[in-house]
Design a protein around this motif. Structure first.
Motif, PDB file in Angstrom:
ATOM      1  N   THR A 122      38.907  36.676  42.090  1.00  0.00           N
ATOM      2  CA  THR A 122      39.440  37.221  43.340  1.00  0.00           C
ATOM      3  C   THR A 122      40.531  38.249  43.077  1.00  0.00           C
ATOM      4  N   ALA A 123      41.399  37.950  42.103  1.00  0.00           N
ATOM      5  CA  ALA A 123      42.469  38.900  41.751  1.00  0.00           C
ATOM      6  C   ALA A 123      41.887  40.201  41.204  1.00  0.00           C
ATOM      7  N   LEU A 124      40.801  40.102  40.418  1.00  0.00           N
ATOM      8  CA  LEU A 124      40.144  41.295  39.888  1.00  0.00           C
ATOM      9  C   LEU A 124      39.515  42.123  41.005  1.00  0.00           C
ATOM     10  N   VAL A 125      38.890  41.462  41.949  1.00  0.00           N
ATOM     11  CA  VAL A 125      38.305  42.171  43.099  1.00  0.00           C
ATOM     12  C   VAL A 125      39.394  42.915  43.865  1.00  0.00           C
ATOM     13  N   ASP A 126      40.501  42.237  44.103  1.00  0.00           N
ATOM     14  CA  ASP A 126      41.600  42.849  44.852  1.00  0.00           C
ATOM     15  C   ASP A 126      42.158  44.062  44.111  1.00  0.00           C
ATOM     16  N   PHE A 127      42.342  43.930  42.799  1.00  0.00           N
ATOM     17  CA  PHE A 127      42.892  45.035  42.017  1.00  0.00           C
ATOM     18  C   PHE A 127      41.953  46.234  42.019  1.00  0.00           C
ATOM     19  N   HIS A 128      40.675  46.004  41.692  1.00  0.00           N
ATOM     20  CA  HIS A 128      39.734  47.125  41.597  1.00  0.00           C
ATOM     21  C   HIS A 128      39.450  47.752  42.962  1.00  0.00           C
ATOM     22  N   ALA A 129      39.487  46.953  44.017  1.00  0.00           N
ATOM     23  CA  ALA A 129      39.248  47.504  45.353  1.00  0.00           C
ATOM     24  C   ALA A 129      40.343  48.477  45.755  1.00  0.00           C
ATOM     25  N   TRP A 133      42.875  49.924  43.345  1.00  0.00           N
ATOM     26  CA  TRP A 133      43.306  50.903  42.349  1.00  0.00           C
ATOM     27  C   TRP A 133      42.285  51.163  41.249  1.00  0.00           C
ATOM     28  N   GLY A 134      41.134  50.543  41.340  1.00  0.00           N
ATOM     29  CA  GLY A 134      40.065  50.823  40.398  1.00  0.00           C
ATOM     30  C   GLY A 134      38.937  51.564  41.103  1.00  0.00           C
ATOM     31  N   ARG A 135      37.719  51.211  40.772  1.00  0.00           N
ATOM     32  CA  ARG A 135      36.548  51.800  41.427  1.00  0.00           C
ATOM     33  C   ARG A 135      36.004  50.801  42.424  1.00  0.00           C
ATOM     34  N   ILE A 136      35.802  51.257  43.649  1.00  0.00           N
ATOM     35  CA  ILE A 136      35.414  50.339  44.720  1.00  0.00           C
ATOM     36  C   ILE A 136      34.049  49.718  44.435  1.00  0.00           C
ATOM     37  N   GLU A 137      33.137  50.490  43.786  1.00  0.00           N
ATOM     38  CA  GLU A 137      31.819  49.927  43.482  1.00  0.00           C
ATOM     39  C   GLU A 137      31.931  48.849  42.408  1.00  0.00           C
ATOM     40  N   HIS A 138      32.922  48.995  41.506  1.00  0.00           N
ATOM     41  CA  HIS A 138      33.172  47.964  40.492  1.00  0.00           C
ATOM     42  C   HIS A 138      33.684  46.689  41.167  1.00  0.00           C
ATOM     43  N   ALA A 139      34.575  46.864  42.138  1.00  0.00           N
ATOM     44  CA  ALA A 139      35.089  45.708  42.889  1.00  0.00           C
ATOM     45  C   ALA A 139      33.950  44.991  43.608  1.00  0.00           C
ATOM     46  N   ARG A 140      33.033  45.769  44.208  1.00  0.00           N
ATOM     47  CA  ARG A 140      31.927  45.146  44.941  1.00  0.00           C
ATOM     48  C   ARG A 140      30.989  44.395  43.996  1.00  0.00           C
ATOM     49  N   ARG A 141      30.767  44.960  42.804  1.00  0.00           N
ATOM     50  CA  ARG A 141      29.917  44.269  41.834  1.00  0.00           C
ATOM     51  C   ARG A 141      30.549  42.941  41.405  1.00  0.00           C
ATOM     52  N   LEU A 142      31.869  42.961  41.152  1.00  0.00           N
ATOM     53  CA  LEU A 142      32.575  41.726  40.800  1.00  0.00           C
ATOM     54  C   LEU A 142      32.500  40.711  41.933  1.00  0.00           C
ATOM     55  N   PHE A 143      32.642  41.216  43.160  1.00  0.00           N
ATOM     56  CA  PHE A 143      32.575  40.338  44.332  1.00  0.00           C
ATOM     57  C   PHE A 143      31.198  39.696  44.449  1.00  0.00           C
ATOM     58  N   ASP A 144      30.143  40.506  44.297  1.00  0.00           N
ATOM     59  CA  ASP A 144      28.778  39.978  44.419  1.00  0.00           C
ATOM     60  C   ASP A 144      28.456  38.969  43.321  1.00  0.00           C
ATOM     61  N   GLU A 145      29.091  39.153  42.146  1.00  0.00           N
ATOM     62  CA  GLU A 145      28.832  38.240  41.027  1.00  0.00           C
ATOM     63  C   GLU A 145      29.643  36.953  41.107  1.00  0.00           C
ATOM     64  N   THR A 146      30.632  36.911  42.012  1.00  0.00           N
ATOM     65  CA  THR A 146      31.437  35.689  42.178  1.00  0.00           C
ATOM     66  C   THR A 146      30.567  34.592  42.785  1.00  0.00           C
ATOM     67  N   LYS A 147      30.465  33.472  42.105  1.00  0.00           N
ATOM     68  CA  LYS A 147      29.546  32.413  42.554  1.00  0.00           C
ATOM     69  C   LYS A 147      30.083  31.648  43.757  1.00  0.00           C
ATOM     70  N   ASN A 148      31.323  31.255  43.681  1.00  0.00           N
ATOM     71  CA  ASN A 148      31.891  30.453  44.770  1.00  0.00           C
ATOM     72  C   ASN A 148      32.951  31.278  45.502  1.00  0.00           C
ATOM     73  N   LYS A 149      32.485  32.043  46.457  1.00  0.00           N
ATOM     74  CA  LYS A 149      33.407  32.914  47.203  1.00  0.00           C
ATOM     75  C   LYS A 149      34.154  32.094  48.248  1.00  0.00           C
ATOM     76  N   ASP A 150      35.478  32.188  48.220  1.00  0.00           N
ATOM     77  CA  ASP A 150      36.270  31.529  49.252  1.00  0.00           C
ATOM     78  C   ASP A 150      36.812  32.588  50.220  1.00  0.00           C
ATOM     79  N   LEU A 151      37.610  32.166  51.174  1.00  0.00           N
ATOM     80  CA  LEU A 151      38.133  33.079  52.193  1.00  0.00           C
ATOM     81  C   LEU A 151      38.948  34.204  51.560  1.00  0.00           C
ATOM     82  N   THR A 152      39.727  33.878  50.526  1.00  0.00           N
ATOM     83  CA  THR A 152      40.552  34.898  49.868  1.00  0.00           C
ATOM     84  C   THR A 152      39.686  35.972  49.221  1.00  0.00           C
ATOM     85  N   SER A 153      38.559  35.572  48.636  1.00  0.00           N
ATOM     86  CA  SER A 153      37.643  36.538  48.020  1.00  0.00           C
ATOM     87  C   SER A 153      37.112  37.518  49.061  1.00  0.00           C
ATOM     88  N   TRP A 154      36.642  36.994  50.187  1.00  0.00           N
ATOM     89  CA  TRP A 154      36.118  37.849  51.252  1.00  0.00           C
ATOM     90  C   TRP A 154      37.215  38.767  51.796  1.00  0.00           C
TER      91      TRP A 154
END
Length: 564
Positions: free
Chosen positions: A142-149, A151-172
């Motif tokens: 979740t922290a990686l998704v937040d960082f890349h979304a 200050w990184g590449r947004i498509e990289h953040a989305r890929r990390l998000f999609d690969e997260t198996k157990n997404k909680d409210l903070t991830s979304w």
């Protein structure tokens, strides 16, 4: 420990900070309404968190600040940066000493990198995580998704998000807020719909992000749906969530619903009041109501009030709020000064705008850009150019918006060569990448200055990249209309009819172009086409006169009656 009354709770927080009892100070702070806490209290607690290297407590305080009226305070922003820098430096020192980081440490240091806007450090931490056993830990993901979304590449953040198996409210929330942060509002709303389809329940942070996306898109129907979900999930009285929806209704010009939602709040605060002030109602009346309620007025509310006066072209209301600022605010605020410049300029009082600008003790790039825009709007192109040079002499670097304002000023004043040099300076000397608006402004500048061939060369050099930029083609068509270039005008109009089939102003410009060339049959054909396709009749124009005694309108365009 029990505290009665806001003032007593705030004094207790300060006392606990002096005794370095951080845990109790944070708990006392949590018992206060975030919007009612002055920046001094937050600053004291943050300083103690920094001194004690209390990362968890510091992040809790940051969350409170983010939903409070103090979130735009520059001094607090500096304190937050210092806090996160200390957290990052502590992490580095501990790693050098052979300390093994866990999931909470990685999550915290990524948060620090995001808050410091440090992309390089964040990528280095990501590299360390990928080699550790925490690469699939939910907290770290979740922290990686937040960082890349952010200050990184947004498509990289989305890929990390999609690969997260157990997404909680903070991830979304991290992914949705990341889209909103990047101004990718449609993807944010699509992801929110997917979030609901997965059976998740939003919190106040979710509502705040999605409402902001809807407000930028001016999507009134979606705002209604967000409001309904908010009521069903029990957030109808939450300050942050409701304030965001009020702001969205106001941006969509649904003044009545914004006011009803505001009136339904059992406890008003500065966040919801600031959202309401931009709804289109009388800003002075709303401002007075907020003051009578004892909520006070911070710099954000004052800026919003002045901006509302500027949008309504209500000079008298703006002057009343300016008088209040002059009496009540001991220290000048740059954001408030910028709003005053914009308000006076839009109301035609260019000298008043200039006086406010010159009296500001601290001027930022927005201050200079506002004044350059004001000069250009009033046909003072030479003055706008002089201000660009002056701001650079004072060490305030121009940004993309500044150059756009200065080029537009040159266009209004017919300063073709100067505008062209500005565009070149922006790219070559300042290393700024021009956007579609800059190219459209350059084409407009050249076309209106009679250099249609050169304007066409600019379009030709861009190739397929500019095929969808209606503003650029519209600028070229306007130039054809000014100089009677029928052949080129027909080709440009055909492109615009394809891009904007429902925008009848392009048909009108082409019809006028035919008429100016005395091609009456072609002009009549275009007019007939407009009538046959059922274009709504244009309402009659009128002049609005502000008087000390009364407000009167003068009808124009074919009306023969007069007014006293």
């Amino acid at each position: 420990m029990v505290f009665h009354g806001l003032a007593q709770r705030q004094e207790a927080v300060l006392g606990l900070c002096r005794q370095r009892r951080l845990g109790e100070a944070v708990r006392a702070l949590l018992s206060c309404n975030p919007s009612s806490v002055p920046p001094l209290i937050y600053s004291s607690v943050l300083q103690l968190c920094t001194d004690l290297m209390a990362e968890k407590e510091g992040r809790s305080v940051h969350e409170l600040i983010s939903i409070s009226a103090a979130k735009n305070d520059p001094y607090l922003a500096t304190k937050l940066v210092i806090f996160y820098e200390e957290a990052f430096n502590t992490f580095v020192l501990m790693k050098r000493d052979g300390w093994k980081a866990n999931q909470f440490a990685y999550s915290s240091v990524l948060k620090a990198c995001a808050e410091m806007e440090s992309a390089v450090n964040g990528h280095q931490i990501h590299a360390q995580i990928s080699k550790s056993r925490f690469s699939e830990n939910p907290f770290v993901e979740t922290a990686l998704v937040d960082f890349h979304a952010k200050w990184g590449r947004i498509e990289h953040a989305r890929r990390l998000f999609d690969e997260t198996k157990n997404k909680d409210l903070t991830s979304w929330n991290s992914m949705i807020s990341g889209y909103v942060f990047r101004r990718l509002d449609h993807p944010a709303i699509h992801l929110f719909k997917s979030f609901l389809r997965h059976g998740h329940h939003p919190d106040h942070f979710t509502f705040a992000s999605v409402a902001k996306a809807c407000s930028r898109l001016r999507d009134a129907s979606m705002v209604n749906q967000i409001h309904a979900i908010l009521a069903k999930t029990g957030f109808q009285h939450h300050i942050l969530a409701v304030g965001s929806v009020i702001d969205a209704y106001a941006k969509c010009k649904n003044t009545q619903t914004a006011r009803l939602l505001y009136d339904s709040l059992p406890e008003k605060d500065l966040i919801s009041s600031t959202a309401l002030i931009s709804s289109g109602e009388d800003p002075v009346e709303l401002f007075a109501m907020i003051n009578r309620a004892g909520l006070g007025a911070d710099n954000v509310l004052l800026s919003a009030s002045i901006s509302a006066c500027a949008d309504l072209l209500s000079l008298s209301s703006g002057r009343q709020i300016h008088a209040f600022i002059f009496k009540k605010l001991p220290r000048n605020d740059t954001a408030v000064g910028n709003s005053l410049i914009d308000m006076y300029a839009k109301s035609g009082e260019i000298e008043e705008a200039r006086r406010v600008f010159e009296e500001m003790p601290v001027r930022n790039v927005i201050s200079w850009t506002s004044m350059i825009t004001a000069s250009g709007r009033h046909g003072k192109g030479e003055e706008a150019l002089a201000m660009v040079k002056e701001m650079e002499r004072e060490g305030c670097g121009a940004n993309e918006v500044t150059f756009l304002a200065a080029m537009s000023a040159c266009g209004h004043a017919g300063l073709v060569e100067e505008g062209r040099r500005l565009f070149q300076s922006m790219v070559v000397d300042h290393g700024l990448s021009p956007r579609s608006e800059h190219f459209a402004c350059l084409v407009d500048l050249l076309a209106r200055g009679g250099k249609l061939e050169e304007a066409c060369e600019v379009v030709g050099k861009m190739g397929v990249a500019c095929l969808g930029w209606s503003s650029l083609w519209g600028a070229l068509l306007g130039g054809c209309g000014v100089h009677g270039e029928v052949g080129l005008g027909e080709m440009v109009a055909a492109r615009l009819f394809h891009l904007e089939p429902g925008r009848w102003v392009n048909c009108v410009v082409l019809s006028n172009l035919y008429a100016s060339a005395r091609l009456w049959e072609d002009a009549r054909r275009i007019r007939e086409m407009i009538r046959e396709t059922g274009r709504p009749r244009k309402s009659c124009g009128y002049s609005l006169l502000h008087s000390l005694r009364k407000r009167e309108t003068a009808p124009l365009l074919g009306y023969t009656q007069h007014f006293n």
